[in-house]
Design a protein around this motif. Sequence first.
Motif, PDB file in Angstrom:
ATOM      1  N   UNK A  34       0.836  -1.065   0.016  1.00  0.00           N
ATOM      2  CA  UNK A  34      -0.012   0.008   0.054  1.00  0.00           C
ATOM      3  C   UNK A  34       0.959   1.316  -0.159  1.00  0.00           C
ATOM      4  N   UNK A  35       0.284   2.273  -0.472  1.00  0.00           N
ATOM      5  CA  UNK A  35       1.063   3.517  -0.585  1.00  0.00           C
ATOM      6  C   UNK A  35       0.734   4.527   0.672  1.00  0.00           C
ATOM      7  N   UNK A  36       1.525   4.915   1.575  1.00  0.00           N
ATOM      8  CA  UNK A  36       1.249   5.670   2.774  1.00  0.00           C
ATOM      9  C   UNK A  36       1.026   7.013   2.245  1.00  0.00           C
ATOM     10  N   UNK A  37       0.248   7.567   3.011  1.00  0.00           N
ATOM     11  CA  UNK A  37      -0.047   8.924   3.002  1.00  0.00           C
ATOM     12  C   UNK A  37       1.056   9.959   3.347  1.00  0.00           C
ATOM     13  N   UNK A  38       1.268  10.683   2.193  1.00  0.00           N
ATOM     14  CA  UNK A  38       2.422  11.769   2.359  1.00  0.00           C
ATOM     15  C   UNK A  38       1.969  13.085   1.833  1.00  0.00           C
ATOM     16  N   UNK A  39       2.331  14.172   2.324  1.00  0.00           N
ATOM     17  CA  UNK A  39       1.995  15.433   1.633  1.00  0.00           C
ATOM     18  C   UNK A  39       2.704  15.518   0.438  1.00  0.00           C
ATOM     19  N   UNK A  40       3.974  15.335   0.307  1.00  0.00           N
ATOM     20  CA  UNK A  40       4.670  15.220  -0.916  1.00  0.00           C
ATOM     21  C   UNK A  40       5.263  13.793  -1.241  1.00  0.00           C
ATOM     22  N   UNK A  41       5.171  13.572  -2.586  1.00  0.00           N
ATOM     23  CA  UNK A  41       5.877  12.302  -3.101  1.00  0.00           C
ATOM     24  C   UNK A  41       6.945  12.573  -4.138  1.00  0.00           C
ATOM     25  N   UNK A  42       7.738  13.591  -3.830  1.00  0.00           N
ATOM     26  CA  UNK A  42       8.840  14.140  -4.798  1.00  0.00           C
ATOM     27  C   UNK A  42      10.042  13.545  -4.504  1.00  0.00           C
ATOM     28  N   UNK A  43      10.137  12.736  -3.500  1.00  0.00           N
ATOM     29  CA  UNK A  43      11.401  12.199  -2.668  1.00  0.00           C
ATOM     30  C   UNK A  43      12.007  11.307  -3.769  1.00  0.00           C
ATOM     31  N   UNK A  44      13.305  11.385  -4.112  1.00  0.00           N
ATOM     32  CA  UNK A  44      14.167  10.611  -4.812  1.00  0.00           C
ATOM     33  C   UNK A  44      14.065   8.948  -4.526  1.00  0.00           C
ATOM     34  N   UNK A  45      13.871   8.733  -3.196  1.00  0.00           N
ATOM     35  CA  UNK A  45      13.887   7.181  -3.000  1.00  0.00           C
ATOM     36  C   UNK A  45      12.371   6.726  -3.408  1.00  0.00           C
ATOM     37  N   UNK A  46      11.238   7.653  -3.505  1.00  0.00           N
ATOM     38  CA  UNK A  46      10.242   7.028  -3.904  1.00  0.00           C
ATOM     39  C   UNK A  46      10.080   6.840  -5.591  1.00  0.00           C
ATOM     40  N   UNK A  47      11.043   7.863  -6.293  1.00  0.00           N
ATOM     41  CA  UNK A  47      11.120   7.572  -7.769  1.00  0.00           C
ATOM     42  C   UNK A  47      12.140   6.528  -8.154  1.00  0.00           C
ATOM     43  N   UNK A  48      13.034   6.161  -7.188  1.00  0.00           N
ATOM     44  CA  UNK A  48      13.889   4.851  -7.259  1.00  0.00           C
ATOM     45  C   UNK A  48      13.101   3.650  -7.080  1.00  0.00           C
ATOM     46  N   UNK A  49      12.190   3.605  -5.940  1.00  0.00           N
ATOM     47  CA  UNK A  49      11.326   2.637  -6.044  1.00  0.00           C
ATOM     48  C   UNK A  49      10.418   2.105  -6.804  1.00  0.00           C
ATOM     49  N   UNK A  50       9.924   3.342  -7.871  1.00  0.00           N
ATOM     50  CA  UNK A  50       9.086   3.090  -8.889  1.00  0.00           C
ATOM     51  C   UNK A  50       9.880   2.624 -10.054  1.00  0.00           C
ATOM     52  N   UNK A  51      11.115   3.225 -10.185  1.00  0.00           N
ATOM     53  CA  UNK A  51      11.861   2.700 -11.401  1.00  0.00           C
ATOM     54  C   UNK A  51      12.534   1.350 -11.222  1.00  0.00           C
ATOM     55  N   UNK A  52      12.493   0.940 -10.024  1.00  0.00           N
ATOM     56  CA  UNK A  52      13.215  -0.458  -9.903  1.00  0.00           C
ATOM     57  C   UNK A  52      12.259  -1.402  -9.684  1.00  0.00           C
ATOM     58  N   UNK A  53      10.850  -1.066  -9.786  1.00  0.00           N
ATOM     59  CA  UNK A  53       9.666  -2.359  -9.743  1.00  0.00           C
ATOM     60  C   UNK A  53       9.964  -3.163 -10.719  1.00  0.00           C
ATOM     61  N   UNK A  54      10.192  -4.455 -10.482  1.00  0.00           N
ATOM     62  CA  UNK A  54      10.643  -5.429 -11.751  1.00  0.00           C
ATOM     63  C   UNK A  54       9.387  -5.691 -12.436  1.00  0.00           C
ATOM     64  N   UNK A  55       8.010  -5.642 -12.082  1.00  0.00           N
ATOM     65  CA  UNK A  55       7.091  -5.610 -12.791  1.00  0.00           C
ATOM     66  C   UNK A  55       6.064  -4.442 -13.469  1.00  0.00           C
ATOM     67  N   UNK A  56       6.965  -3.265 -13.031  1.00  0.00           N
ATOM     68  CA  UNK A  56       6.423  -1.876 -13.304  1.00  0.00           C
ATOM     69  C   UNK A  56       4.990  -1.780 -13.131  1.00  0.00           C
TER      70      UNK A  56
END
Length: 61
Positions: A34-56
């Motif tokens: 699940x995606x946890x609630x945040x005020x801002x999702x622009x964090x580089x770690x979030x972008x890396x997590x999305x980019x590295x998802x093996x199933x996109x």
Amino acid sequence: MKTPVVELSSCILCEICVELAPHAFAINDAGFVEVLYLDDYSDEDIHEAIKNCPKDCITWE
């Protein structure tokens, strides 16, 4: 603001997103990512997590 969305039918529960961005993704009590609630999702770690998802299966909405 864009929010990450997990397509649960494609998710293989590899937990890469949870490892890379534990402040934004978690495994819930039902055993799904699940995606946890945040005020801002622009964090580089979030972008890396999305980019590295093996199933996109994480997209922006």
